[in-house]
Write a protein that holds these residues in place. Structure first.
Motif, PDB file in Angstrom:
ATOM      1  N   THR A  83      99.554 -72.832  71.077  1.00  0.00           N
ATOM      2  CA  THR A  83      99.693 -71.840  72.137  1.00  0.00           C
ATOM      3  C   THR A  83      99.118 -72.372  73.443  1.00  0.00           C
ATOM      4  O   THR A  83      99.729 -72.246  74.513  1.00  0.00           O
ATOM      5  CB  THR A  83      98.985 -70.527  71.732  1.00  0.00           C
ATOM      6  OG1 THR A  83      99.609 -70.008  70.554  1.00  0.00           O
ATOM      7  CG2 THR A  83      99.077 -69.490  72.845  1.00  0.00           C
ATOM      8  N   GLU A  84      97.941 -72.971  73.368  1.00  0.00           N
ATOM      9  CA  GLU A  84      97.326 -73.558  74.562  1.00  0.00           C
ATOM     10  C   GLU A  84      98.174 -74.680  75.130  1.00  0.00           C
ATOM     11  O   GLU A  84      98.309 -74.828  76.352  1.00  0.00           O
ATOM     12  CB  GLU A  84      95.922 -74.070  74.232  1.00  0.00           C
ATOM     13  CG  GLU A  84      94.918 -72.966  73.942  1.00  0.00           C
ATOM     14  CD  GLU A  84      93.538 -73.517  73.633  1.00  0.00           C
ATOM     15  OE1 GLU A  84      93.353 -74.751  73.764  1.00  0.00           O
ATOM     16  OE2 GLU A  84      92.656 -72.727  73.250  1.00  0.00           O
ATOM     17  N   GLU A  85      98.763 -75.478  74.250  1.00  0.00           N
ATOM     18  CA  GLU A  85      99.603 -76.580  74.720  1.00  0.00           C
ATOM     19  C   GLU A  85     100.844 -76.057  75.427  1.00  0.00           C
ATOM     20  O   GLU A  85     101.246 -76.577  76.472  1.00  0.00           O
ATOM     21  CB  GLU A  85      99.995 -77.479  73.545  1.00  0.00           C
ATOM     22  CG  GLU A  85     100.790 -78.713  73.979  1.00  0.00           C
ATOM     23  CD  GLU A  85     100.952 -79.729  72.862  1.00  0.00           C
ATOM     24  OE1 GLU A  85     101.816 -80.609  73.007  1.00  0.00           O
ATOM     25  OE2 GLU A  85     100.210 -79.649  71.866  1.00  0.00           O
ATOM     26  N   PHE A  86     101.459 -75.008  74.876  1.00  0.00           N
ATOM     27  CA  PHE A  86     102.651 -74.434  75.510  1.00  0.00           C
ATOM     28  C   PHE A  86     102.314 -73.855  76.881  1.00  0.00           C
ATOM     29  O   PHE A  86     103.119 -73.943  77.813  1.00  0.00           O
ATOM     30  CB  PHE A  86     103.264 -73.364  74.610  1.00  0.00           C
ATOM     31  CG  PHE A  86     103.843 -73.887  73.318  1.00  0.00           C
ATOM     32  CD1 PHE A  86     104.464 -75.135  73.281  1.00  0.00           C
ATOM     33  CD2 PHE A  86     103.766 -73.153  72.145  1.00  0.00           C
ATOM     34  CE1 PHE A  86     104.994 -75.637  72.087  1.00  0.00           C
ATOM     35  CE2 PHE A  86     104.295 -73.632  70.961  1.00  0.00           C
ATOM     36  CZ  PHE A  86     104.904 -74.882  70.930  1.00  0.00           C
ATOM     37  N   VAL A  87     101.137 -73.272  77.009  1.00  0.00           N
ATOM     38  CA  VAL A  87     100.701 -72.763  78.316  1.00  0.00           C
ATOM     39  C   VAL A  87     100.583 -73.908  79.312  1.00  0.00           C
ATOM     40  O   VAL A  87     100.986 -73.783  80.481  1.00  0.00           O
ATOM     41  CB  VAL A  87      99.354 -72.008  78.190  1.00  0.00           C
ATOM     42  CG1 VAL A  87      98.773 -71.707  79.571  1.00  0.00           C
ATOM     43  CG2 VAL A  87      99.529 -70.718  77.405  1.00  0.00           C
ATOM     44  N   SER A  88     100.065 -75.051  78.847  1.00  0.00           N
ATOM     45  CA  SER A  88      99.929 -76.207  79.740  1.00  0.00           C
ATOM     46  C   SER A  88     101.275 -76.755  80.184  1.00  0.00           C
ATOM     47  O   SER A  88     101.371 -77.438  81.201  1.00  0.00           O
ATOM     48  CB  SER A  88      99.116 -77.312  79.040  1.00  0.00           C
ATOM     49  OG  SER A  88      99.878 -77.941  78.002  1.00  0.00           O
ATOM     50  N   TRP A  89     102.326 -76.434  79.431  1.00  0.00           N
ATOM     51  CA  TRP A  89     103.680 -76.841  79.811  1.00  0.00           C
ATOM     52  C   TRP A  89     104.313 -75.865  80.821  1.00  0.00           C
ATOM     53  O   TRP A  89     105.455 -76.045  81.220  1.00  0.00           O
ATOM     54  CB  TRP A  89     104.579 -76.907  78.579  1.00  0.00           C
ATOM     55  CG  TRP A  89     104.208 -77.967  77.577  1.00  0.00           C
ATOM     56  CD1 TRP A  89     103.194 -78.870  77.668  1.00  0.00           C
ATOM     57  CD2 TRP A  89     104.851 -78.211  76.329  1.00  0.00           C
ATOM     58  NE1 TRP A  89     103.159 -79.667  76.545  1.00  0.00           N
ATOM     59  CE2 TRP A  89     104.174 -79.290  75.703  1.00  0.00           C
ATOM     60  CE3 TRP A  89     105.925 -77.632  75.663  1.00  0.00           C
ATOM     61  CZ2 TRP A  89     104.538 -79.790  74.462  1.00  0.00           C
ATOM     62  CZ3 TRP A  89     106.279 -78.134  74.419  1.00  0.00           C
ATOM     63  CH2 TRP A  89     105.600 -79.208  73.828  1.00  0.00           C
ATOM     64  N   GLY A  90     103.576 -74.828  81.170  1.00  0.00           N
ATOM     65  CA  GLY A  90     104.114 -73.856  82.115  1.00  0.00           C
ATOM     66  C   GLY A  90     104.898 -72.733  81.462  1.00  0.00           C
ATOM     67  O   GLY A  90     105.622 -71.997  82.143  1.00  0.00           O
ATOM     68  N   LEU A  91     104.742 -72.562  80.134  1.00  0.00           N
ATOM     69  CA  LEU A  91     105.470 -71.534  79.405  1.00  0.00           C
ATOM     70  C   LEU A  91     104.553 -70.341  79.097  1.00  0.00           C
ATOM     71  O   LEU A  91     103.333 -70.450  79.178  1.00  0.00           O
ATOM     72  CB  LEU A  91     106.032 -72.098  78.101  1.00  0.00           C
ATOM     73  CG  LEU A  91     106.974 -73.293  78.230  1.00  0.00           C
ATOM     74  CD1 LEU A  91     107.334 -73.841  76.858  1.00  0.00           C
ATOM     75  CD2 LEU A  91     108.224 -72.916  79.000  1.00  0.00           C
ATOM     76  N   SER A  92     105.171 -69.223  78.752  1.00  0.00           N
ATOM     77  CA  SER A  92     104.421 -68.032  78.348  1.00  0.00           C
ATOM     78  C   SER A  92     104.640 -67.807  76.854  1.00  0.00           C
ATOM     79  O   SER A  92     105.646 -67.222  76.451  1.00  0.00           O
ATOM     80  CB  SER A  92     104.888 -66.805  79.136  1.00  0.00           C
ATOM     81  OG  SER A  92     104.654 -66.982  80.517  1.00  0.00           O
TER      82      SER A  92
END
Length: 353
Positions: free
Chosen positions: A18-27
């Motif tokens: 989840t944290e990694e996806f946030v770092s990709w600019g995703l929600s």
């Protein structure tokens, strides 16, 4: 996109992803299903390679694109599983969803006075309803028609809940009334005329009370689901879709055309629970019982029925309102349809919290 995790995926790995996806600019949004956890990804995913996402963790089972424009409302977003809305009421938590018994909502179009609303609440509860409907703020086609008693009627709904323990469903028309209405309502109704009032949808999406979203009179199913998407995107996952009739060519014999075909269509498109309102859908009290029974046969999760102690003297929607005696009979008839389908439990109950 949705990321389907393998059975038994560690919570720590889900949190890391989840944290990694946030770092990709995703929600990312974690969705816990019966057997698996799904992470929904909202954002600029068009150019992303699903294989690249799958390589982010050995615990990812598959990555799928959500093809529908209504992302969070899509059934794909929950990996094909239906959702449910859990509503706390004075009589306990009531669940509305595909895998629960039919929930019945009943009451008058408008809150007229204290005696009338409490009498109606007692009668519909005794017949088996779990929620009382009643309009404090009423959108009317004519500016000269009764518009409801406004905020003062909210106190009368509170008194009816105190007397019976029923949950309360009432309509919000203006964002300025959201705070006092949300203090009383267990479910906030957005009516057909406000289905595409996007600023209002954002406001109710930013608070946590469940939302009953009625279909607009000329709305396509995609229009309706995109309206639900506004609420879901604002952070409120508790949305119930209510079909209440649409405008078609013939208005001589019925007020609207109740679109029961929407039920199987919605089942394929969305995970959200479904309610049917045969009172507005037909506009004629004598048609309500047959349409209510047909709704259960077609697979609805809930019914909304207008009931008034004296329909001939109702300040609004009298012709489509059942008397309490007629509602009592209807509930007995609905049990005949619902029980063989596994969607009905004994709902008749004594009045009192």
């Amino acid at each position: 996109m949705i990321v389907v995790m393998k059975v038994g995926s560690p919570e720590a790995e889900i949190a890391r992803l989840t944290e990694e996806f946030v770092s990709w600019g995703l929600s990312p949004e974690k969705i816990v299903g019966k057997h698996k956890v799904v992470i929904g990804l909202v954002g600029e995913t068009v150019a992303m390679d699903p294989l690249q996402i799958q390589e982010a963790s050995a615990w990812i089972e598959q990555v799928l694109r959500v093809e529908q424009p209504f992302k969070r409302a899509s059934r794909e977003y929950r990996n094909g599983e239906a959702s449910e809305v859990a509503i706390p009421t004075p009589n306990g938590v009531v669940y509305i969803g595909e895998h629960h018994p039919i929930v019945t909502v009943a009451g008058p179009c408008s809150v007229e006075n204290e005696e009338m609303i409490i009498e109606t609440a007692r009668r519909v509860k005794a017949a088996g309803a779990q929620f009382l409907r009643g309009g404090a703020f009423k959108p009317r086609t004519s500016p000269y028609a009764f518009q409801g008693h406004g905020e003062s009627a909210l106190g009368l709904l509170a008194a009816a809940r105190e007397a019976t323990g029923l949950g309360i469903i009432t309509e919000l028309m203006d964002a300025s009334d959201l705070e006092p209405l949300a203090e009383i309502a267990d479910v906030i109704q957005i009516g057909a005329r406000n289905m595409q009032n996007f600023s209002l949808l954002k406001k109710v999406g930013a608070q946590d009370k469940p939302i009953l979203l009625k279909r607009g009179m000329a709305a396509t199913i995609e229009d309706w689901l995109m309206a639900a998407e506004y609420i879901l995107a604002a952070g409120n996952p508790n949305v119930i879709l209510c079909e209440r009739g649409i405008r078609t060519f013939d208005r001589q014999y019925a007020r609207n055309t109740l679109d029961l075909s929407a039920i199987p269509v919605l089942r394929t498109l969305t995970h959200l629970p479904i309610m049917i309102d045969p009172s507005h859908g037909t506009g004629r009290a004598e048609y309500v019982p047959s349409m209510a029974m047909a709704s259960i046969a077609a697979g609805t999760d809930s019914l909304m029925i207008e009931v008034h102690p004296n329909p001939k003297k109702a300040l609004s929607d009298g012709p489509q309102s059942l008397t309490p005696d007629a509602f009592d009979q209807l509930m007995r008839d609905l049990a005949i349809v619902g029980k063989p389908l596994g969607r009905w439990t004994e709902q008749r109950q004594p009045v009192g919290v």
